[in-house]
Scaffold this active site. Structure first.
Site, PDB file in Angstrom:
ATOM      1  N   GLN A   1      -2.997  -2.260   7.440  1.00 49.26           N
ATOM      2  CA  GLN A   1      -3.310  -3.692   7.498  1.00 49.26           C
ATOM      3  C   GLN A   1      -4.120  -4.106   6.268  1.00 49.26           C
ATOM      4  O   GLN A   1      -3.917  -3.574   5.196  1.00 49.26           O
ATOM      5  CB  GLN A   1      -4.033  -4.036   8.810  1.00 49.26           C
TER       6      GLN A   1
ATOM      7  N   LYS B   1       0.814  -1.217   0.000  1.00 50.81           N
ATOM      8  CA  LYS B   1       0.000   0.000   0.000  1.00 50.81           C
ATOM      9  C   LYS B   1       0.843   1.260   0.000  1.00 50.81           C
ATOM     10  O   LYS B   1       0.466   2.271  -0.593  1.00 50.81           O
ATOM     11  CB  LYS B   1      -0.934   0.008   1.212  1.00 50.81           C
TER      12      LYS B   1
ATOM     13  N   GLY C   1       3.140  -0.973   8.990  1.00 52.31           N
ATOM     14  CA  GLY C   1       4.261  -0.256   8.395  1.00 52.31           C
ATOM     15  C   GLY C   1       4.177  -0.197   6.888  1.00 52.31           C
ATOM     16  O   GLY C   1       3.655  -1.108   6.242  1.00 52.31           O
ATOM     17  N   HIS C   2       4.653   0.907   6.331  1.00 57.10           N
ATOM     18  CA  HIS C   2       4.759   1.061   4.884  1.00 57.10           C
ATOM     19  C   HIS C   2       6.197   1.406   4.536  1.00 57.10           C
ATOM     20  O   HIS C   2       6.816   2.233   5.211  1.00 57.10           O
ATOM     21  CB  HIS C   2       3.850   2.196   4.382  1.00 57.10           C
TER      22      HIS C   2
END
Length: 431
Positions: A225, A16, A40-41
């Site tokens: 998520q 994402k 986390g990204h």
């Protein structure tokens, strides 16, 4: 003007961050609407990796306003540490480019401690696999109407009764778990230490967003998520503590449901999940190892190794329905390069019968058996492709078959972590 919500359609970790960053060029605001720093990204821009947990992905773009909505639970120390880390990479975050909902709930040390104590005390087979960061306990306090919120940091002189109410609950829990009680001063000093830094970011975000909508600004809603970790629609109890589906974009930001015009479901070309819980297409063999190693499948926040398996069209089709997904962004197609054959789950066997959805019952979920279709793989590469013509023919067939099985078109196709390695089929922001 179309606003876009970006949703994970699997168990999270679908990529994402890159897609939100890519779309943020077309947006004026990027709004995070649920979750906490358990998600986390990773953004890769010009070879530089930026790891984000709480901050919306659009914060790395100049001229964009990043917003943390009321549906997010915020660890103030984690947030400030993240801002400092980005500053070291040349990304300056100030109240000019980041706004935080005044009615967002705070995660305190008492929450993360309780999270870890519970997980350690859980009997074998009942561990949820949380990140131990206090997300669940903070949401519990929110719905229990005893949470400390961002706006309370501006009124420390009158916060005493709220702390006492919080500790009445938590100290009773701690005594029952054989843990020492927490003193009032511990919580007060914790809040006092962050108040001056947090308050300048705070405002009624619902009002800000309403004004921006009336001006015609383009708003990008960023989820964390994935759908299968939704507290209601996921593989309960092995889920997160918030609603991760598209409907939460409205509630978690303070806007009406009509504010979201396009729902983009981020979808990995195979399937992964972190932590415990059912996973019908998991491959605990050389295929799972291949996908994990080639896809670098380790959690951004925790570093935990992700479980890997074949693409599950049943689950993604279910996510399309529960989110009202308009189009998908298919990511990590390049990880499948070089496989002689590729399998896709198209249904389940349950007690001798064929079903086309994942049941809600934990026991039933554990008994479903995947039904696979086998497709030919491809020996060419998809890495860095930016047009359909650059893709091997069998890769195109794979993508088209995925569309058919899930009943939803591909709007974007990501072929590497780099921002520009993206095939645009339909711009979600297109009017």
């Amino acid at each position: 003007m179309t606003n876009v919500a970006v949703i994970g359609s699997q168990w999270g970790d679908e990529g994402k961050g890159k897609i939100v960053d890519w779309l943020s060029e077309r947006a004026d605001l990027v709004v995070r609407f649920q979750g906490g720093h358990n998600a986390g990204h990773t953004l890769v821009i010009d070879g530089i990796s930026y790891k984000l947990s709480l901050l919306p992905s659009g914060v790395v773009r100049n001229g964009k306003l990043a917003v943390i909505g009321n549906g997010v639970v915020i660890d103030p120390h984690a947030l400030m540490a993240e801002i400092e880390r980005l500053g070291e990479q040349g990304v300056v975050v100030t109240p000019d480019n980041l706004r935080i909902a005044e009615n967002a709930t705070l995660i305190l040390s008492v929450h993360s401690e309780l999270d870890g104590i519970r997980e350690d005390a859980a009997a074998k087979g009942t561990k949820i696999g949380t990140t131990r960061r206090g997300i669940g306990p903070a949401y519990e306090d929110k719905v229990g109407r005893r949470a400390i919120r961002v706006l309370d940091l501006a009124n420390l002189d009158s916060i005493g009764p709220k702390i006492e109410r919080l500790l009445t609950h938590h100290n009773a829990l701690r005594r029952g778990l054989g843990q020492p009680e927490i003193a009032f001063d511990t919580i007060y000093k914790e809040l006092e230490s962050v108040a001056d830094r947090m308050v300048p970011f705070s405002e009624p975000v619902w009002k800000l967003l309403d004004n921006e909508k009336r001006k015609g600004s383009r708003i990008l809603f960023e989820g964390a998520q994935g759908t299968l970790l939704d507290i209601d629609h996921g593989t309960y109890p092995f889920v997160t503590s918030s609603n991760t589906v598209a409907g939460q974009a409205a509630a978690g930001s303070g806007m009406g449901p009509g504010s979201v015009g396009y729902v983009l479901g981020i979808t990995k070309a195979y399937t992964t999940r972190v932590g415990e819980g059912p996973f019908p297409t998991e491959q605990e063999n050389e295929i799972g190892q291949f996908l994990g190693e080639k896809g670098h499948e380790f959690g951004t926040v925790t570093g935990r190794k992700r479980r890997c398996g074949w693409f599950d069209a049943v689950l993604v089709k279910q996510a399309v329905a529960t989110n009202g997904i308009t189009g998908i962004a298919l990511t990590k197609l390049d990880v499948l390069d070089g496989l002689e054959e590729i399998k896709i789950c198209v249904g389940y066997k349950l007690d001798g019968k064929t079903i086309d959805y994942l049941p809600a019952s934990q026991g039933t979920q554990a008994r479903v058996e995947p039904i696979y279709e086998t497709l030919p793989g491809w020996q060419g590469t998809t890495v860095g492709a930016r047009t359909w013509k650059e893709l091997p023919a069998e890769a195109v067939k794979y993508v088209r078959h995925v569309e058919e099985l899930i009943g939803c078109p591909v709007a974007l196709l990501s072929t590497s972590p780099e921002r520009e390695d993206t095939i645009l089929v339909h711009d979600p922001f297109q009017d």
